[in-house]
Scaffold this active site. Structure first.
Site, PDB file in Angstrom:
ATOM      1  N   TYR A 163       0.834  -1.208   0.000  1.00 51.12           N
ATOM      2  CA  TYR A 163       0.000   0.000   0.000  1.00 51.12           C
ATOM      3  C   TYR A 163       0.874   1.267   0.000  1.00 51.12           C
ATOM      4  O   TYR A 163       0.615   2.229  -0.739  1.00 51.12           O
ATOM      5  CB  TYR A 163      -0.889  -0.062   1.236  1.00 51.12           C
ATOM      6  CG  TYR A 163      -1.914   1.026   1.388  1.00 51.12           C
ATOM      7  CD1 TYR A 163      -3.078   1.026   0.625  1.00 51.12           C
ATOM      8  CD2 TYR A 163      -1.744   2.036   2.329  1.00 51.12           C
ATOM      9  CE1 TYR A 163      -4.034   2.016   0.802  1.00 51.12           C
ATOM     10  CE2 TYR A 163      -2.697   3.020   2.514  1.00 51.12           C
ATOM     11  CZ  TYR A 163      -3.843   3.012   1.747  1.00 51.12           C
ATOM     12  OH  TYR A 163      -4.790   3.989   1.925  1.00 51.12           O
ATOM     13  N   LYS A 167       0.896   4.055  -2.822  1.00 48.65           N
ATOM     14  CA  LYS A 167       0.447   5.413  -2.489  1.00 48.65           C
ATOM     15  C   LYS A 167       1.526   6.455  -2.744  1.00 48.65           C
ATOM     16  O   LYS A 167       1.226   7.601  -3.086  1.00 48.65           O
ATOM     17  CB  LYS A 167      -0.019   5.456  -1.035  1.00 48.65           C
ATOM     18  CG  LYS A 167      -1.357   4.740  -0.816  1.00 48.65           C
ATOM     19  CD  LYS A 167      -2.418   5.208  -1.797  1.00 48.65           C
ATOM     20  CE  LYS A 167      -3.837   4.985  -1.312  1.00 48.65           C
ATOM     21  NZ  LYS A 167      -4.817   5.346  -2.356  1.00 48.65           N
TER      22      LYS A 167
HETATM   23  P1  NAI Z   1     -13.505   2.268   1.121  1.00 52.94           P
HETATM   24  O1  NAI Z   1     -13.136   0.835   1.209  1.00 52.94           O
HETATM   25  O2  NAI Z   1     -14.790   2.705   1.728  1.00 52.94           O
HETATM   26  O3  NAI Z   1     -13.508   2.785  -0.377  1.00 52.94           O
HETATM   27  C1  NAI Z   1     -12.753   2.206  -1.412  1.00 52.94           C
HETATM   28  C2  NAI Z   1     -13.715   1.854  -2.522  1.00 52.94           C
HETATM   29  O4  NAI Z   1     -12.962   1.407  -3.665  1.00 52.94           O
HETATM   30  C3  NAI Z   1     -14.652   0.715  -2.145  1.00 52.94           C
HETATM   31  O5  NAI Z   1     -16.001   1.128  -2.289  1.00 52.94           O
HETATM   32  C4  NAI Z   1     -14.281  -0.406  -3.091  1.00 52.94           C
HETATM   33  O6  NAI Z   1     -15.362  -1.218  -3.485  1.00 52.94           O
HETATM   34  C5  NAI Z   1     -13.681   0.355  -4.259  1.00 52.94           C
HETATM   35  N1  NAI Z   1     -12.801  -0.488  -5.075  1.00 52.94           N
HETATM   36  C6  NAI Z   1     -11.865  -1.356  -4.646  1.00 52.94           C
HETATM   37  N2  NAI Z   1     -11.267  -1.939  -5.684  1.00 52.94           N
HETATM   38  C7  NAI Z   1     -11.837  -1.410  -6.816  1.00 52.94           C
HETATM   39  C8  NAI Z   1     -11.630  -1.604  -8.204  1.00 52.94           C
HETATM   40  N3  NAI Z   1     -10.717  -2.479  -8.645  1.00 52.94           N
HETATM   41  N4  NAI Z   1     -12.377  -0.888  -9.083  1.00 52.94           N
HETATM   42  C9  NAI Z   1     -13.308  -0.008  -8.628  1.00 52.94           C
HETATM   43  N5  NAI Z   1     -13.551   0.201  -7.324  1.00 52.94           N
HETATM   44  C10 NAI Z   1     -12.826  -0.487  -6.425  1.00 52.94           C
HETATM   45  O7  NAI Z   1     -12.284   3.076   1.785  1.00 52.94           O
HETATM   46  P2  NAI Z   1     -11.964   4.651   1.883  1.00 52.94           P
HETATM   47  O8  NAI Z   1     -11.324   4.850   3.185  1.00 52.94           O
HETATM   48  O9  NAI Z   1     -13.130   5.458   1.504  1.00 52.94           O
HETATM   49  O10 NAI Z   1     -10.804   4.797   0.793  1.00 52.94           O
HETATM   50  C11 NAI Z   1     -10.867   5.657  -0.332  1.00 52.94           C
HETATM   51  C12 NAI Z   1      -9.463   5.972  -0.780  1.00 52.94           C
HETATM   52  O11 NAI Z   1      -8.792   6.758   0.207  1.00 52.94           O
HETATM   53  C13 NAI Z   1      -8.584   4.748  -1.009  1.00 52.94           C
HETATM   54  O12 NAI Z   1      -7.743   4.972  -2.121  1.00 52.94           O
HETATM   55  C14 NAI Z   1      -7.760   4.685   0.253  1.00 52.94           C
HETATM   56  O13 NAI Z   1      -6.561   3.985   0.081  1.00 52.94           O
HETATM   57  C15 NAI Z   1      -7.544   6.155   0.535  1.00 52.94           C
HETATM   58  N6  NAI Z   1      -7.179   6.492   1.890  1.00 52.94           N
HETATM   59  C16 NAI Z   1      -8.100   6.416   2.898  1.00 52.94           C
HETATM   60  C17 NAI Z   1      -7.750   6.796   4.182  1.00 52.94           C
HETATM   61  C18 NAI Z   1      -8.729   6.843   5.282  1.00 52.94           C
HETATM   62  O14 NAI Z   1      -8.370   7.326   6.390  1.00 52.94           O
HETATM   63  N7  NAI Z   1      -9.958   6.380   5.090  1.00 52.94           N
HETATM   64  C19 NAI Z   1      -6.353   7.183   4.507  1.00 52.94           C
HETATM   65  C20 NAI Z   1      -5.496   7.251   3.382  1.00 52.94           C
HETATM   66  C21 NAI Z   1      -5.895   6.916   2.116  1.00 52.94           C
END
Ligand code: NAI
Length: 295
Positions: A163, A167
């Site tokens: 990751y 990132k």
């Molecule tokens: P989340 O798990 O709610 O959202 C990620 C979404 O991406 C999910 O709905 C999932 O179904 C979708 N997804 C996964 N693989 C996919 C694919 N191959 N094609 C299309 N969609 C796909 O998690 P969150 O926290 O909302 O994460 C959103 C972004 O923010 C991610 O990139 C995560 O790494 C990043 N992030 C989040 C942090 C946090 O504190 N929540 C911290 C740092 C980064």
């Protein structure tokens, strides 16, 4: 009228968490939104109707959105996501690369498959979707792209080698695209978010319910930074941190170092000058599209 009225916005992984919040806030400002989401589990496996649910939510509030369930991690899927925007709304103005998965393990226990699965979604997926949208934005001399980075890559975090690599890769991709896009008014920035979502709920020790995130850690507190990076006056090549109402910038700094006469550029002379080589007290911030200020 909002500056986002009528803008065509693609948000990947917008079926929940941060992406859903971005989609709702763009739609509430009159944007036409493509809500992409594979709808699977946190590790990226499986499929579901998460995108359709967010579209229903947007439409119920009078907004405009369509759902797309393609995977960003496939080249064909990425093209289909951008194709859906063009087919329904005629173009793409804004792309928020947000989709993400997790396969956390110490590097000792991480399999090459775990490594690839995470790089495929975050790094390759963001590259594929951006690549499909890029020529459209260049041709119209307007585009805004957000890449979602993380402190896990920028500063490091135990158990997230895959990751963290993916990132931090967002930062490198941003640097080059910011340079290549600047003359065409295509601006590319990184978001480094923090919010209570199902992804952070999966981290050991988390106690909150991702369906009812604590209001002071909600995804909605991150989205203003995304809107800023997609606005008319957006910067380019910036990394903005956003979490719980705190917004800040993170930047690469480089020092002047030491320049030895080439005939004297030996290991021994490097060691003799190492204090100056590593001293960051006079370091200067670098931005991809700006020359470093000379002191
Ligand atoms: P989340 O798990 O709610 O959202 C990620 C979404 O991406 C999910 O709905 C999932 O179904 C979708 N997804 C996964 N693989 C996919 C694919 N191959 N094609 C299309 N969609 C796909 O998690 P969150 O926290 O909302 O994460 C959103 C972004 O923010 C991610 O990139 C995560 O790494 C990043 N992030 C989040 C942090 C946090 O504190 N929540 C911290 C740092 C980064």
């Amino acid at each position: 009228m909002s500056e986002f009225e009528g803008k065509v916005v693609i948000i990947t992984g917008a079926g929940g968490g941060l992406g859903r919040s971005h989609a709702l806030q763009f739609a509430s400002r009159g944007a036409k939104v493509v809500v992409n989401d594979l709808g699977g589990r946190v590790d990226g496996s499986g499929q579901g109707d998460a995108a359709d649910q967010v579209v229903a939510e947007i439409r119920a509030k009078g907004g405009t959105a369509i759902a797309n369930r393609d995977s960003v991690a496939s080249k064909e899927g990425a093209k289909a996501i951008v194709g859906a925007a063009v087919a329904e709304f005629g173009t793409v103005d804004i792309l928020v690369n947000n989709a993400g998965n997790l396969r956390d393990k110490s590097f000792k226990n991480m399999t090459p498959e775990d490594y690839d699965a995470v790089l495929d979604v975050h790094l390759r997926g963001s590259g594929y979707v951006t690549h499909a949208a890029w020529p459209i934005m260049l041709a119209k001399n307007w585009g805004r792209i957000v890449l979602t980075s993380s402190t896990s890559g920028i500063f490091g975090n135990f158990g997230q080698a895959n990751y963290g690599a993916a990132k931090m890769g967002m930062w490198g991709l941003m640097n080059v695209l910011a340079i290549e896009g600047v003359s065409k008014n295509v601006k590319v920035n990184c978001l480094s978010p923090g919010a209570a979502t199902r992804m952070t709920a999966s981290v050991p020790g988390a106690t909150f319910d991702p369906d009812a995130p604590p209001p002071d850690r909600g995804p909605d507190l991150v989205t203003p930074a995304v809107l800023y990076m997609c606005s008319e006056n957006a910067p380019t090549g910036y990394v903005i941190q956003a979490a719980g109402g705190r917004f800040s910038r993170t930047q690469i700094f480089a020092n002047e170092g030491v320049t030895l006469p080439w005939q004297e550029a030996t290991y021994e002379n490097l060691v003799a000058n190492i204090d100056k080589v590593v001293d960051m007290s006079q370091a200067v911030g670098r931005n991809p599209t700006e020359r470093p200020a000379r002191r």
